[in-house]
Design an enzyme around this catalytic site. Sequence first.
Site, PDB file in Angstrom:
ATOM      1  N   GLU A 112       1.798   4.034   2.746  1.00  0.00           N
ATOM      2  CA  GLU A 112       2.284   3.639   4.067  1.00  0.00           C
ATOM      3  C   GLU A 112       3.803   3.784   4.099  1.00  0.00           C
ATOM      4  O   GLU A 112       4.557   2.807   4.157  1.00  0.00           O
ATOM      5  CB  GLU A 112       1.803   2.209   4.360  1.00  0.00           C
ATOM      6  CG  GLU A 112       0.272   2.155   4.387  1.00  0.00           C
ATOM      7  CD  GLU A 112      -0.333   0.756   4.394  1.00  0.00           C
ATOM      8  OE1 GLU A 112       0.424  -0.231   4.455  1.00  0.00           O
ATOM      9  OE2 GLU A 112      -1.574   0.644   4.327  1.00  0.00           O
ATOM     10  N   HIS A 114       2.818  -3.770   6.494  1.00  0.00           N
ATOM     11  CA  HIS A 114       1.955  -2.606   6.269  1.00  0.00           C
ATOM     12  C   HIS A 114       2.126  -1.628   7.430  1.00  0.00           C
ATOM     13  O   HIS A 114       2.819  -1.894   8.391  1.00  0.00           O
ATOM     14  CB  HIS A 114       0.488  -3.044   6.245  1.00  0.00           C
ATOM     15  CG  HIS A 114       0.103  -3.877   5.060  1.00  0.00           C
ATOM     16  ND1 HIS A 114      -0.806  -3.461   4.131  1.00  0.00           N
ATOM     17  CD2 HIS A 114       0.493  -5.107   4.656  1.00  0.00           C
ATOM     18  CE1 HIS A 114      -0.956  -4.384   3.199  1.00  0.00           C
ATOM     19  NE2 HIS A 114      -0.176  -5.400   3.506  1.00  0.00           N
ATOM     20  N   HIS A 170       0.873  -1.181   0.000  1.00  0.00           N
ATOM     21  CA  HIS A 170       0.000   0.000   0.000  1.00  0.00           C
ATOM     22  C   HIS A 170       0.908   1.227   0.000  1.00  0.00           C
ATOM     23  O   HIS A 170       1.609   1.500   0.976  1.00  0.00           O
ATOM     24  CB  HIS A 170      -0.926   0.009   1.218  1.00  0.00           C
ATOM     25  CG  HIS A 170      -2.043  -0.990   1.105  1.00  0.00           C
ATOM     26  ND1 HIS A 170      -2.596  -1.620   2.183  1.00  0.00           N
ATOM     27  CD2 HIS A 170      -2.707  -1.459   0.015  1.00  0.00           C
ATOM     28  CE1 HIS A 170      -3.558  -2.441   1.772  1.00  0.00           C
ATOM     29  NE2 HIS A 170      -3.635  -2.362   0.462  1.00  0.00           N
ATOM     30  N   ARG A 218      -3.264   4.676  -2.317  1.00  0.00           N
ATOM     31  CA  ARG A 218      -3.055   3.379  -1.661  1.00  0.00           C
ATOM     32  C   ARG A 218      -2.918   2.241  -2.669  1.00  0.00           C
ATOM     33  O   ARG A 218      -2.175   1.282  -2.454  1.00  0.00           O
ATOM     34  CB  ARG A 218      -4.273   3.146  -0.767  1.00  0.00           C
ATOM     35  CG  ARG A 218      -4.577   1.735  -0.349  1.00  0.00           C
ATOM     36  CD  ARG A 218      -5.955   1.698   0.326  1.00  0.00           C
ATOM     37  NE  ARG A 218      -6.490   0.357   0.493  1.00  0.00           N
ATOM     38  CZ  ARG A 218      -6.413  -0.332   1.619  1.00  0.00           C
ATOM     39  NH1 ARG A 218      -5.807   0.155   2.664  1.00  0.00           N
ATOM     40  NH2 ARG A 218      -6.945  -1.530   1.702  1.00  0.00           N
TER      41      ARG A 218
END
Lengths: 96, 309
Positions: free
Chosen positions: B72, B196, B69, B127
């Site tokens: 992040e 993540h 993602h 994302r």
Amino acid sequence: NEDFVGHQVLRITAGDQAQVDKVKELQDLEHLQLDFWRDPAQAGSPIDVRVPFPSIQSVKIFLEAHDISYKVMIEDVQLLLEEEQAQMSAARARVR
Amino acid sequence: AQSTSTFNYATYHTLEEIYDFMDLLVAENPQLVSKIQIGNTFEDRPIYVLKFSTGGDNRPAIWIDTGIHSREWVTQASGVWFAKKITEDYGQDPTFTAILDNMDIYLEIVTNPDGFAFTHSTNRMWRKTRSRTPGSLCIGVDPNRNWDAGFGQPGASSNPCSETYRGKSANSEAEVKSIVDFVQDHGNFKAFISIHSYSQLLLYPYGYTADPVPDKEELDQLAKSAVNALSSLYGTKYKYGSIIKTIYQASGGTIDWSYNQGIKYSFTFELRDTGFRGFLLPASQIIPTAQETWLALLTIMEHTLNHPY
């Protein structure tokens, strides 16, 4: 760059499953353009959502109408982004 | 940076800077580190994996990916720090040296390069991938809903405009398919760790079903040990458990796929947010985050070494 001026991140605390389900209803309202950073899951687990400036009033009214507690986690996303960019630029300048 | 020793690990970096860092690391450690291109993204960027190996053919291996993602950012930054840490600790830390003397480590630092580049150029909050969906104006697929594990079941969206859009079919995303092909071709991965941020969790399968995995007891104990190790450094509090029990139902997820491939030690991390900053974690927290996470990774890697299967 996309502008996030006035976007707030709310931390919502749903007290029971009914309130979790109410917050899930918000997810389906596409016109609000909400960005869930932490999705609704279980009662008591924090729910974080980025709310664009034009939707802030609607979202807060919705939450208050259903007695769902929340607090503003980030007042203005753009300010944090600018801080982040400034830090990265400073780091590059130091290297040079 | 002129070398990985002068690289600034305490700031966020662009894709180009991270790719340059990888080249530096390989050049400085040619006996230990190599760079493998496992595919190309939708926008034709190369997808790289760093291989850390002390020799041998097709040794049992550990997979670590960061940043699937793209927004992040602390995950990609931690991945950079892990890469350097591996080169520093091999030959110095006996526990880690034993791991790398017997197993290879594959580290994919930027798992979603298109998305990551987009977060730097256009939209910091992006994302997903950057692939196009025919018939929709919306762009991108959630690459953590695109794996062939409960694909299409509840816990992902069929709406291309959703942040959890699963894609038109499993493995439709080049970023996912590249890993699938690589891991299956290799055939000897024993641990698979997908990293993540944020919300401080260590999770094991499943996400798409409430059925417990056959190895639940062992994974739960290992997660507990890993979280204890992580917390020992700065007191950061983590929760652990299966994805579906700990957060919510999520289908098509990375580690559900890896577990179903027979990779028992499949885990996913959600790294720090201690300061209510979400994805905008201050850069000053990159190194502490990476340091504490490394202790958890070491716990999982050591357990994998000591429990062959």
